[in-house]
Design a protein around this motif. Structure first.
Motif, PDB file in Angstrom:
ATOM      1  N   THR A  40       0.818  -1.218   0.000  1.00 12.63           N
ATOM      2  CA  THR A  40       0.000   0.000   0.000  1.00 12.63           C
ATOM      3  C   THR A  40       0.850   1.266   0.000  1.00 12.63           C
ATOM      4  OG1 THR A  40      -0.134  -0.256   2.401  1.00 12.63           O
ATOM      5  CG2 THR A  40      -2.004  -1.030   1.108  1.00 12.63           C
ATOM      6  N   GLY A  41       2.178   1.121   0.062  1.00  7.18           N
ATOM      7  CA  GLY A  41       3.042   2.294   0.036  1.00  7.18           C
ATOM      8  C   GLY A  41       3.618   2.599   1.401  1.00  7.18           C
ATOM      9  N   LYS A  42       4.760   3.297   1.403  1.00  7.45           N
ATOM     10  CA  LYS A  42       5.461   3.584   2.643  1.00  7.45           C
ATOM     11  C   LYS A  42       4.694   4.553   3.541  1.00  7.45           C
ATOM     12  CE  LYS A  42      10.089   2.757   0.793  1.00  7.45           C
ATOM     13  NZ  LYS A  42      11.415   3.335   0.530  1.00  7.45           N
ATOM     14  N   SER A  43       3.866   5.412   2.952  1.00  9.55           N
ATOM     15  CA  SER A  43       3.162   6.434   3.733  1.00  9.55           C
ATOM     16  C   SER A  43       1.782   5.980   4.206  1.00  9.55           C
ATOM     17  CB  SER A  43       3.026   7.719   2.905  1.00  9.55           C
ATOM     18  OG  SER A  43       2.267   7.471   1.725  1.00  9.55           O
ATOM     19  N   TRP A  44       1.499   4.695   4.116  1.00 10.17           N
ATOM     20  CA  TRP A  44       0.173   4.171   4.457  1.00 10.17           C
ATOM     21  C   TRP A  44      -0.202   4.503   5.890  1.00 10.17           C
ATOM     22  CZ3 TRP A  44      -1.670   0.420   7.916  1.00 10.17           C
ATOM     23  CH2 TRP A  44      -2.967  -0.022   7.691  1.00 10.17           C
ATOM     24  N   HIS A  45       0.710   4.322   6.830  1.00  2.00           N
ATOM     25  CA  HIS A  45       0.416   4.587   8.230  1.00  2.00           C
ATOM     26  C   HIS A  45       0.104   6.060   8.468  1.00  2.00           C
ATOM     27  CE1 HIS A  45       2.511   0.694   8.589  1.00  2.00           C
ATOM     28  NE2 HIS A  45       1.851   0.553   9.719  1.00  2.00           N
ATOM     29  N   VAL A  46       0.889   6.936   7.850  1.00  2.00           N
ATOM     30  CA  VAL A  46       0.680   8.373   8.022  1.00  2.00           C
ATOM     31  C   VAL A  46      -0.650   8.799   7.422  1.00  2.00           C
ATOM     32  CG1 VAL A  46       1.568  10.667   7.457  1.00  2.00           C
ATOM     33  CG2 VAL A  46       3.148   8.831   8.062  1.00  2.00           C
ATOM     34  N   GLN A  47      -0.978   8.289   6.263  1.00  2.00           N
ATOM     35  CA  GLN A  47      -2.238   8.631   5.609  1.00  2.00           C
ATOM     36  C   GLN A  47      -3.427   8.175   6.449  1.00  2.00           C
ATOM     37  OE1 GLN A  47      -1.981   6.827   1.734  1.00  2.00           O
ATOM     38  NE2 GLN A  47      -0.456   8.286   0.988  1.00  2.00           N
ATOM     39  N   ARG A  48      -3.343   6.961   6.966  1.00  2.00           N
ATOM     40  CA  ARG A  48      -4.447   6.431   7.776  1.00  2.00           C
ATOM     41  C   ARG A  48      -4.577   7.207   9.085  1.00  2.00           C
ATOM     42  NH1 ARG A  48      -5.631   1.399  10.853  1.00  2.00           N
ATOM     43  NH2 ARG A  48      -7.707   0.698  10.217  1.00  2.00           N
ATOM     44  N   GLN A  49      -3.459   7.509   9.736  1.00  2.00           N
ATOM     45  CA  GLN A  49      -3.487   8.282  10.972  1.00  2.00           C
ATOM     46  C   GLN A  49      -4.037   9.687  10.712  1.00  2.00           C
ATOM     47  OE1 GLN A  49      -2.755   6.846  13.793  1.00  2.00           O
ATOM     48  NE2 GLN A  49      -1.900   8.288  15.282  1.00  2.00           N
ATOM     49  N   SER A  50      -3.645  10.286   9.595  1.00  2.00           N
ATOM     50  CA  SER A  50      -4.115  11.635   9.246  1.00  2.00           C
ATOM     51  C   SER A  50      -5.615  11.642   8.998  1.00  2.00           C
ATOM     52  CB  SER A  50      -3.381  12.137   7.999  1.00  2.00           C
ATOM     53  OG  SER A  50      -1.995  12.200   8.216  1.00  2.00           O
ATOM     54  N   LEU A  51      -6.111  10.595   8.322  1.00  2.00           N
ATOM     55  CA  LEU A  51      -7.539  10.509   8.038  1.00  2.00           C
ATOM     56  C   LEU A  51      -8.353  10.457   9.320  1.00  2.00           C
ATOM     57  CD1 LEU A  51      -9.880  10.097   6.029  1.00  2.00           C
ATOM     58  CD2 LEU A  51      -9.423   7.636   6.132  1.00  2.00           C
ATOM     59  N   PHE A  52      -7.944   9.604  10.251  1.00  2.00           N
ATOM     60  CA  PHE A  52      -8.678   9.491  11.513  1.00  2.00           C
ATOM     61  C   PHE A  52      -8.442  10.710  12.407  1.00  2.00           C
ATOM     62  CE2 PHE A  52      -9.233   5.198  10.116  1.00  2.00           C
ATOM     63  CZ  PHE A  52     -10.396   4.776  10.740  1.00  2.00           C
ATOM     64  N   MET A  53      -7.332  11.369  12.218  1.00  2.00           N
ATOM     65  CA  MET A  53      -7.080  12.601  12.945  1.00  2.00           C
ATOM     66  C   MET A  53      -8.074  13.684  12.511  1.00  2.00           C
ATOM     67  SD  MET A  53      -3.457  14.618  13.206  1.00  2.00           S
ATOM     68  CE  MET A  53      -2.633  13.091  13.686  1.00  2.00           C
ATOM     69  N   ALA A  54      -8.267  13.795  11.209  1.00  2.00           N
ATOM     70  CA  ALA A  54      -9.234  14.766  10.686  1.00  2.00           C
ATOM     71  C   ALA A  54     -10.647  14.426  11.156  1.00  2.00           C
ATOM     72  CB  ALA A  54      -9.176  14.792   9.164  1.00  2.00           C
ATOM     73  N   PHE A  55     -10.984  13.141  11.130  1.00  2.00           N
ATOM     74  CA  PHE A  55     -12.292  12.700  11.620  1.00  2.00           C
ATOM     75  C   PHE A  55     -12.448  13.028  13.095  1.00  2.00           C
ATOM     76  CE2 PHE A  55     -14.472   9.297  13.982  1.00  2.00           C
ATOM     77  CZ  PHE A  55     -15.772   9.498  13.529  1.00  2.00           C
TER      78      PHE A  55
END
Length: 368
Positions: A40-55
């Motif tokens: 899924t790519g190296k930034s998968w964790h950051v993207q997922r954390q950012s998404l739930f952070m915005a939520f």
């Protein structure tokens, strides 16, 4: 409430500390997972954390429109729902890292014991608020202990020692502010020490090993003691100013296990040194300071109990997580609030921040 009144009476110190920690968390997670090779790519964790952070930030914003006192109306239902979730984990949950703590729904995996902390604080605050005038003798607290026992026992059965100890920390803070006497704490402490041999017998083997290597990590340097040894090396090698972002050898070369979750503070120590770690600790002290201030300034007992429960949880998590990365506390799998990767933990922590902010802005002597 008027939006201008809410904005004027928000606890901006608390908001500042939380936002800064989440920003630091994204940078540290990105560094800790930089060398990961994933489809899924190296930034998968950051993207997922950012998404739930915005939520989570949206959830906190929306929650300010509601009075925290309405939570009392749902306490019984939340308590039952919490029990059902914890039982469901035992029946249909899947195992990871030697424990059955997760429920999988499609591609989404979540940890009910994380959300149970929020439910417990709300339910226990409601339960104690109804009885606060009668909590005078030790026997008056027995129903309180019985009330928390069922969810605590179910969490222990997973097993999740970190969350079960968090429950005790929350309970301790809330009964302390309700007038629980020092001599009773002392007697409970003596009883706990006397119970330790029995407690040792009910621990899982890996939990026993964690305690053994806490006392002497060299007993199993390539097994149970490996995490702590590598964590101490990472923190110590950071020196005063650190090695720089993406430049920590222990983390980048994957010597440090669980570096994006439980041991993310070690990444901070290695890459940003003593000064960077001190800034992070200072931000946590701001959160604890504001939590205590909100509790002392709350309009009612329910608000005070909520704020104390939330602050006790944050204080316990910070002390235990940083303590275990530094080798002065056993490894218990307690995440570092707002810094560790984990969407269940992040969502839970932001829900608790929403409670603190709501107690603050619902004071009757608001500024206009």
């Amino acid at each position: 409430m008027d939006i201008k009144r809410i904005l004027k009476n928000l606890d901006w110190w608390l908001i500042f500390a939380v936002l800064m920690l989440m920003a630091c968390g994204l940078g540290l997670i990105d560094s800790a997972t930089h060398s990961f090779v994933m489809s899924t790519g190296k930034s998968w964790h950051v993207q997922r954390q950012s998404l739930f952070m915005a939520f989570g930030i949206l959830m906190v914003t929306v929650s300010l429109a509601f009075d925290y006192r309405m939570l009392k109306n749902y306490a019984t239902k939340l308590y039952i729902f919490n029990i059902i979730l914890l039982i469901a984990v035992m029946l249909v949950g899947h195992s990871q890292l030697g424990a059955q703590r997760w429920i999988q729904i499609g591609s989404l995996s979540f940890q009910p014991s994380e959300f149970s902390k929020v439910f417990l604080i709300i339910c226990l605050a409601t339960f104690m608020d109804k009885r606060i005038e009668w909590l005078e003798d030790f026997k008056d607290y027995l129903p309180v202990f019985a009330y928390i026992f069922v969810p605590w026992f179910l969490v222990m059965r997973q097993p999740d020692l970190g969350t079960s100890l968090t429950f005790i920390a929350i309970l301790t803070g809330m009964i302390f502010v309700s007038g629980f006497k020092y001599k009773w704490f002392f007697r409970l402490g003596v009883a706990f020490v006397a119970f330790l041999p029995v407690f040792w017998l009910i621990l899982k083997d890996y939990q026993k090993n964690r305690i053994r290597v806490f006392l002497n990590p060299e007993l199993d340097p390539f097994g149970s003691g490996y995490h702590v040894i590598q964590s101490k090396i990472a923190i110590g090698s950071g020196g005063l100013l650190g090695k720089g972002w993406l430049a920590g050898t222990q983390s980048q070369l994957n010597f440090l296990p669980e570096n994006h979750t439980d041991f993310i503070f070690a990444v901070a120590g290695e890459e940003f040194g003593f000064l960077g770690a001190a800034v992070i600790i200072l931000l946590y002290l701001i959160i604890i300071w504001r939590g205590i201030a909100i509790a002392l300034d709350a309009d009612d007992n329910f608000g005070t109990l909520l704020a104390v429960g939330v602050t006790s949880m944050f204080m316990f998590h910070v002390m235990v997580n940083i303590g275990m990365t530094a080798g002065i506390m056993p490894v218990t799998g307690v995440p570092l609030p707002f810094l560790s990767y984990g969407v269940s933990s992040l969502t839970t922590n932001l829900m608790l921040v929403a409670i603190l902010l709501n107690v603050k802005v619902r004071k009757r002597n608001l500024q206009f």
